[in-house]
Design a protein around this motif. Structure first.
Motif, mmCIF file in Angstrom:
data_model
loop_
_atom_site.group_PDB
_atom_site.id
_atom_site.type_symbol
_atom_site.label_atom_id
_atom_site.label_comp_id
_atom_site.label_asym_id
_atom_site.label_seq_id
_atom_site.Cartn_x
_atom_site.Cartn_y
_atom_site.Cartn_z
ATOM 1 N N PRO A 11 0.827 -1.211 0.000
ATOM 2 C CA PRO A 11 0.000 0.000 0.000
ATOM 3 C C PRO A 11 0.862 1.262 0.000
ATOM 4 O O PRO A 11 0.357 2.359 -0.210
ATOM 5 N N ARG A 12 2.179 1.085 0.253
ATOM 6 C CA ARG A 12 3.054 2.249 0.297
ATOM 7 C C ARG A 12 3.440 2.675 -1.112
ATOM 8 O O ARG A 12 3.320 1.916 -2.060
ATOM 9 N N GLY A 13 3.899 3.910 -1.189
ATOM 10 C CA GLY A 13 4.311 4.450 -2.483
ATOM 11 C C GLY A 13 5.819 4.417 -2.607
ATOM 12 O O GLY A 13 6.422 3.347 -2.637
ATOM 13 N N GLU A 14 6.422 5.611 -2.603
ATOM 14 C CA GLU A 14 7.867 5.692 -2.843
ATOM 15 C C GLU A 14 8.701 5.023 -1.768
ATOM 16 O O GLU A 14 9.851 4.658 -1.989
ATOM 17 N N ARG A 15 8.121 4.875 -0.548
ATOM 18 C CA ARG A 15 8.903 4.265 0.536
ATOM 19 C C ARG A 15 8.861 2.738 0.513
ATOM 20 O O ARG A 15 9.529 2.079 1.306
ATOM 21 N N SER A 16 8.037 2.199 -0.369
ATOM 22 C CA SER A 16 7.916 0.741 -0.424
ATOM 23 C C SER A 16 9.145 0.093 -1.042
ATOM 24 O O SER A 16 9.545 0.416 -2.159
ATOM 25 N N VAL A 17 9.726 -0.834 -0.312
ATOM 26 C CA VAL A 17 10.918 -1.548 -0.785
ATOM 27 C C VAL A 17 10.541 -2.517 -1.904
ATOM 28 O O VAL A 17 11.192 -2.572 -2.953
ATOM 29 N N SER A 18 9.478 -3.281 -1.689
ATOM 30 C CA SER A 18 9.090 -4.278 -2.703
ATOM 31 C C SER A 18 8.666 -3.594 -3.996
ATOM 32 O O SER A 18 8.959 -4.070 -5.100
ATOM 33 N N PRO A 95 5.161 -7.362 0.148
ATOM 34 C CA PRO A 95 5.606 -7.124 1.522
ATOM 35 C C PRO A 95 5.165 -8.269 2.430
ATOM 36 O O PRO A 95 4.163 -8.915 2.134
ATOM 37 N N MET A 96 5.922 -8.495 3.512
ATOM 38 C CA MET A 96 5.424 -9.449 4.520
ATOM 39 C C MET A 96 4.552 -8.691 5.508
ATOM 40 O O MET A 96 4.977 -7.677 6.081
ATOM 41 N N TYR A 97 3.336 -9.147 5.686
ATOM 42 C CA TYR A 97 2.445 -8.603 6.714
ATOM 43 C C TYR A 97 2.037 -9.723 7.650
ATOM 44 O O TYR A 97 1.436 -10.713 7.226
ATOM 45 N N ASN A 98 2.380 -9.543 8.910
ATOM 46 C CA ASN A 98 2.011 -10.538 9.925
ATOM 47 C C ASN A 98 2.330 -11.948 9.467
ATOM 48 O O ASN A 98 1.478 -12.835 9.462
ATOM 49 N N LEU A 99 3.584 -12.085 9.055
ATOM 50 C CA LEU A 99 4.196 -13.367 8.686
ATOM 51 C C LEU A 99 3.692 -13.932 7.363
ATOM 52 O O LEU A 99 4.044 -15.051 6.985
ATOM 53 N N THR A 139 10.164 -10.089 -2.442
ATOM 54 C CA THR A 139 9.527 -9.897 -1.135
ATOM 55 C C THR A 139 10.351 -8.964 -0.255
ATOM 56 O O THR A 139 11.570 -8.861 -0.408
ATOM 57 N N SER A 140 9.659 -8.294 0.649
ATOM 58 C CA SER A 140 10.357 -7.446 1.615
ATOM 59 C C SER A 140 9.763 -7.702 2.989
ATOM 60 O O SER A 140 8.563 -7.947 3.126
ATOM 61 N N SER A 141 10.641 -7.649 4.008
ATOM 62 C CA SER A 141 10.150 -7.860 5.377
ATOM 63 C C SER A 141 11.011 -7.082 6.349
ATOM 64 O O SER A 141 12.178 -6.772 6.066
ATOM 65 N N GLY A 142 10.427 -6.786 7.516
ATOM 66 C CA GLY A 142 11.145 -6.059 8.554
ATOM 67 C C GLY A 142 12.191 -6.927 9.212
ATOM 68 O O GLY A 142 13.313 -6.495 9.480
ATOM 69 N N GLY A 143 11.835 -8.184 9.476
ATOM 70 C CA GLY A 143 12.755 -9.136 10.097
ATOM 71 C C GLY A 143 13.392 -10.024 9.052
ATOM 72 O O GLY A 143 13.251 -9.792 7.852
ATOM 73 N N SER A 144 14.102 -11.052 9.538
ATOM 74 C CA SER A 144 14.677 -11.997 8.579
ATOM 75 C C SER A 144 14.365 -13.419 9.038
ATOM 76 O O SER A 144 14.249 -13.694 10.244
ATOM 77 N N SER A 180 15.170 -7.918 6.653
ATOM 78 C CA SER A 180 15.898 -7.090 7.648
ATOM 79 C C SER A 180 15.661 -5.589 7.491
ATOM 80 O O SER A 180 16.503 -4.794 7.899
ATOM 81 N N MET A 181 14.533 -5.213 6.904
ATOM 82 C CA MET A 181 14.293 -3.783 6.664
ATOM 83 C C MET A 181 14.124 -2.998 7.958
ATOM 84 O O MET A 181 14.334 -1.783 7.981
ATOM 85 N N ASN A 182 13.757 -3.689 9.044
ATOM 86 C CA ASN A 182 13.602 -2.997 10.334
ATOM 87 C C ASN A 182 14.687 -3.425 11.334
ATOM 88 O O ASN A 182 14.466 -3.398 12.538
#
Ligand code: FMN
Length: 206
Positions: A11-18, A95-99, A139-144, A180-182
């Protein structure tokens, strides 16, 4: 000449990694394969409808049970299925959302996984009808969630995508992961660079 369907679900725009990595890959691909056609379906910004009761009647009800609402609901799905089947290759930004995957992508999958269209039920069980396609999941995620680590079992995203797209016949799948984005700027930067390198290589070999 191939048709490439790009499906972005952040749902993000320019800040979206994926989204950024998906756009980068599509750009590299277009440069190296100028004869190909690239279509974009942005379900992160323009979500498709969830399955509804009219949709279920449209998909499974008898001809007598159909209503204007059921016909309209299933027409949306028919159009998405047609677009999906029309493509030779898929590039998904996820993006990964809630696993798992975002609900926008789940809604899209619910629209295109259709008995008699993308899978069949025969005497030998289920058969995927979407043949000779390739899918790339960025795919992109905060953790790894490194394979073999204690965190790996928390990753429902990749196993689910492999399972559901395999179910409809898309078994030639490739994953490029920006994780590892976060986990601090250094880890995020390194992971993103690795993903970009993998995509650059893949644009020449996929
Ligand atoms: C609602 C929400 C749920 C998230 N859940 C997870 C999660 O379960 N595991 C994880 O590693 N990161 C999670 N994240 C972090 C995102 O996966 C990360 O920010 C990723 O870069 C998002 O993709 P995007 O940059 O393309 O928007 C979540 C982020 C949001 C907004």
């Amino acid at each position: 000449m191939s048709k490439i369907l790009v499906i972005t679900s952040s749902p993000r725009g320019e800040r979206s990694v994926s989204r950024a990595l998906t756009a980068k890959f599509a750009q590299l691909w277009a440069q190296q394969h100028p004869q190909d056609t690239i279509f974009l379906r942005d379900i992160g910004h323009h979500p498709v409808p969830h399955v509804s009761e009219p949709w279920v009647i449209g998909a499974f009800g008898s001809p007598e049970a159909q209503t204007p609402e059921s016909k309209a609901a299933i027409a949306v799905s028919d159009q998405l299925v047609e677009e999906f089947l029309n493509a030779d290759r898929y590039i998904f930004g996820v993006p990964m959302y809630n696993l798992n995957i975002p609900s926008t992508l789940k809604a899209y999958i619910d629209q295109i996984v259709r008995a008699g269209k993308t899978f069949a039920v025969g005497p030998n069980g289920y058969e995927g009808l979407v043949k000779d396609k390739k899918a790339l999941f960025i795919t992109s995620s905060g953790g790894s969630f490194p394979p073999g680590s204690p965190m790996a079992s928390y990753n429902f995203q990749e196993p689910y995508l492999r399972a559901i797209f395999g179910f409809i016949g898309v078994t030639d799948v490739h994953f490029v992961v920006a994780d590892s984005m976060n986990q601090g700027d250094d880890s995020a930067k390194l992971s993103r660079q690795k993903a970009e390198n993998a995509l650059t290589e893949l644009a020449a070999t996929w």
